[in-house]
Design an enzyme around this catalytic site. Sequence first.
Site, PDB file in Angstrom:
ATOM      1  N   TYR A 139      -5.215  -7.253   1.576  1.00  0.00           N
ATOM      2  CA  TYR A 139      -5.663  -5.927   2.010  1.00  0.00           C
ATOM      3  C   TYR A 139      -7.182  -5.787   1.989  1.00  0.00           C
ATOM      4  O   TYR A 139      -7.732  -4.988   2.731  1.00  0.00           O
ATOM      5  CB  TYR A 139      -5.080  -4.854   1.084  1.00  0.00           C
ATOM      6  CG  TYR A 139      -3.642  -4.510   1.366  1.00  0.00           C
ATOM      7  CD1 TYR A 139      -2.621  -5.410   1.087  1.00  0.00           C
ATOM      8  CD2 TYR A 139      -3.301  -3.263   1.875  1.00  0.00           C
ATOM      9  CE1 TYR A 139      -1.298  -5.081   1.323  1.00  0.00           C
ATOM     10  CE2 TYR A 139      -1.980  -2.928   2.114  1.00  0.00           C
ATOM     11  CZ  TYR A 139      -0.986  -3.842   1.838  1.00  0.00           C
ATOM     12  OH  TYR A 139       0.322  -3.514   2.077  1.00  0.00           O
ATOM     13  N   ASP A 217      10.264 -15.358  -1.106  1.00  0.00           N
ATOM     14  CA  ASP A 217      11.393 -15.340  -0.163  1.00  0.00           C
ATOM     15  C   ASP A 217      12.718 -15.301  -0.928  1.00  0.00           C
ATOM     16  O   ASP A 217      13.622 -14.516  -0.616  1.00  0.00           O
ATOM     17  CB  ASP A 217      11.323 -16.511   0.838  1.00  0.00           C
ATOM     18  CG  ASP A 217      10.946 -17.847   0.214  1.00  0.00           C
ATOM     19  OD1 ASP A 217      10.702 -17.889  -1.008  1.00  0.00           O
ATOM     20  OD2 ASP A 217      10.903 -18.858   0.943  1.00  0.00           O
ATOM     21  N   ASP A 245       9.638  -1.597  -0.769  1.00  0.00           N
ATOM     22  CA  ASP A 245      10.446  -0.904   0.256  1.00  0.00           C
ATOM     23  C   ASP A 245      11.864  -1.468   0.245  1.00  0.00           C
ATOM     24  O   ASP A 245      12.847  -0.728   0.382  1.00  0.00           O
ATOM     25  CB  ASP A 245       9.845  -1.090   1.663  1.00  0.00           C
ATOM     26  CG  ASP A 245       8.922   0.056   2.084  1.00  0.00           C
ATOM     27  OD1 ASP A 245       8.246   0.615   1.198  1.00  0.00           O
ATOM     28  OD2 ASP A 245       8.870   0.384   3.289  1.00  0.00           O
TER      29      ASP A 245
HETATM   30  C1  IPM Z   1       2.223   1.880   0.779  1.00  0.00           C
HETATM   31  C2  IPM Z   1       1.805   1.824   2.229  1.00  0.00           C
HETATM   32  C3  IPM Z   1       0.336   1.424   2.332  1.00  0.00           C
HETATM   33  C4  IPM Z   1       0.217   0.025   1.767  1.00  0.00           C
HETATM   34  C5  IPM Z   1      -0.269   1.497   3.741  1.00  0.00           C
HETATM   35  C6  IPM Z   1      -0.101   2.836   4.367  1.00  0.00           C
HETATM   36  C7  IPM Z   1      -1.706   1.106   3.737  1.00  0.00           C
HETATM   37  O1  IPM Z   1       2.627   0.989   2.965  1.00  0.00           O
HETATM   38  O2  IPM Z   1       1.631   2.639   0.003  1.00  0.00           O
HETATM   39  O3  IPM Z   1       3.176   1.186   0.414  1.00  0.00           O
HETATM   40  O4  IPM Z   1       0.494  -0.955   2.486  1.00  0.00           O
HETATM   41  O5  IPM Z   1      -0.166  -0.091   0.604  1.00  0.00           O
HETATM   42 MN    MN Z   2       4.390   0.312   1.853  1.00  0.00          MN
END
Ligand code: IPM
Ligand code: MN
Length: 347
Positions: A139, A217, A245
């Site tokens: 990032y 993975d 997620d």
């Molecule tokens: C999260 C989101 C963010 C990330 C994005 C919006 C930059 O997906 O908070 O999980 O990737 O950290």
């Molecule tokens: Mn995210």
Amino acid sequence: MPFNIVALPGDGIGPEILSGTLELLEQISKKYQFEYQLKSYDFGGAAIDSQGVPLPDDTLEACKNADAILLGAVGGPQWTNPNNRPEQGLLALRKSLGLFANIRPTKVTDGTSHFSPIKEERVKGTDLIIVRELTSGLYFGQPRHLDDLSALDSLTYTKDEIQRIAKVAFELALNRKKKLTSVDKENVLASSKLWRQTIDEVSLEYPEVEVNHLLVDACSMHLITRPTDFDVIVTENLFGDILSDEASTIPGSLGLSPSASFSLEGPRLYEPIHGSAPDIANQNIANPFGMVLSLAMCLRESFNFEDAASELEQLVYQLIKDGKTTPDLNGQYTTSDIFNELKKNYE
Ligand code: IPM
Ligand code: MN
Ligand code: NAD
């Protein structure tokens, strides 16, 4: 001194899930008798529209001076300029506040395992926390480059960065089941080799904690097939984003997952892990539980109100158990119905 809270509603469903949460906060403060000052600031796409940038100076200044920050979500298809995106505001805020540790819990509470898309017997009892490194890795790595024919992102980690997130994870594991899974891609990436080696070194300071290493993975598969085997998972920024997620769907919906982000000192930031969900924005059907559970984390971690935090969590879990849920969990309730149900308990 009243607590100083900054609210960042952001975009899409962000304002819908945060406004009801702030009404709940007001009721909770009356019941538990604490005072706070609250101010909302432009952030994300909303700030691009009003002030031209996703993280205006006054927003950042207010966040720096806050005791805690509550954030809805940012982003949306209307903000397409790659040099001025809502998400860049979120990354800049995390970096400016040094919020290197992101805590993302996933829990399947009693009587709610039937909401999972996975077989009930596999998910029952799931209670895990992903500790995601939040201010380094792909990032933020330099150099970066983009032209029509090539693109470059850099994945960098220093030993110090790995050590400090490792310590957060080991401390957490020490107070739970003493089981830590470190996730990397050590068979391919140099940064992962340093990651694994550093985790092993830090583990010497925590002999009571059992450490396992998993490749990312394989971890993504094990999360689905045997989620109850995990307790604390520590991983780098991008892997943590993706795995959290994935983990959020174990109890049934991305809309359920809260998070807390912190530095070694300074204000903490609380936000659900999902995004601005443009596909369901302004329909009053967003699941607000991830945001409400983020408030519970705030009450516990920033203000030390353990009773208020666990009461709020129990109210959320009870509503889910009773099937009082938004459509993402097969319910008929609107976002405002859910807030009304929650608020009844404090009247
Ligand atoms: C999260 C989101 C963010 C990330 C994005 C919006 C930059 O997906 O908070 O999980 O990737 O950290
Ligand atoms: Mn995210
Ligand atoms: P998303 O998390 O917004 O949505 C993914 C799917 O989950 C959608 O179908 C959405 O409707 C559903 N969903 C998410 N939250 C929900 C909730 N509370 N209740 C019910 N359903 C919910 O991810 P996306 O669609 O990939 O991204 C949309 C925008 O959000 C993008 O601009 C992205 O960059 C941004 N984003 C922001 C954050 C953040 O602010 N922390 C996090 C993730 C994504």
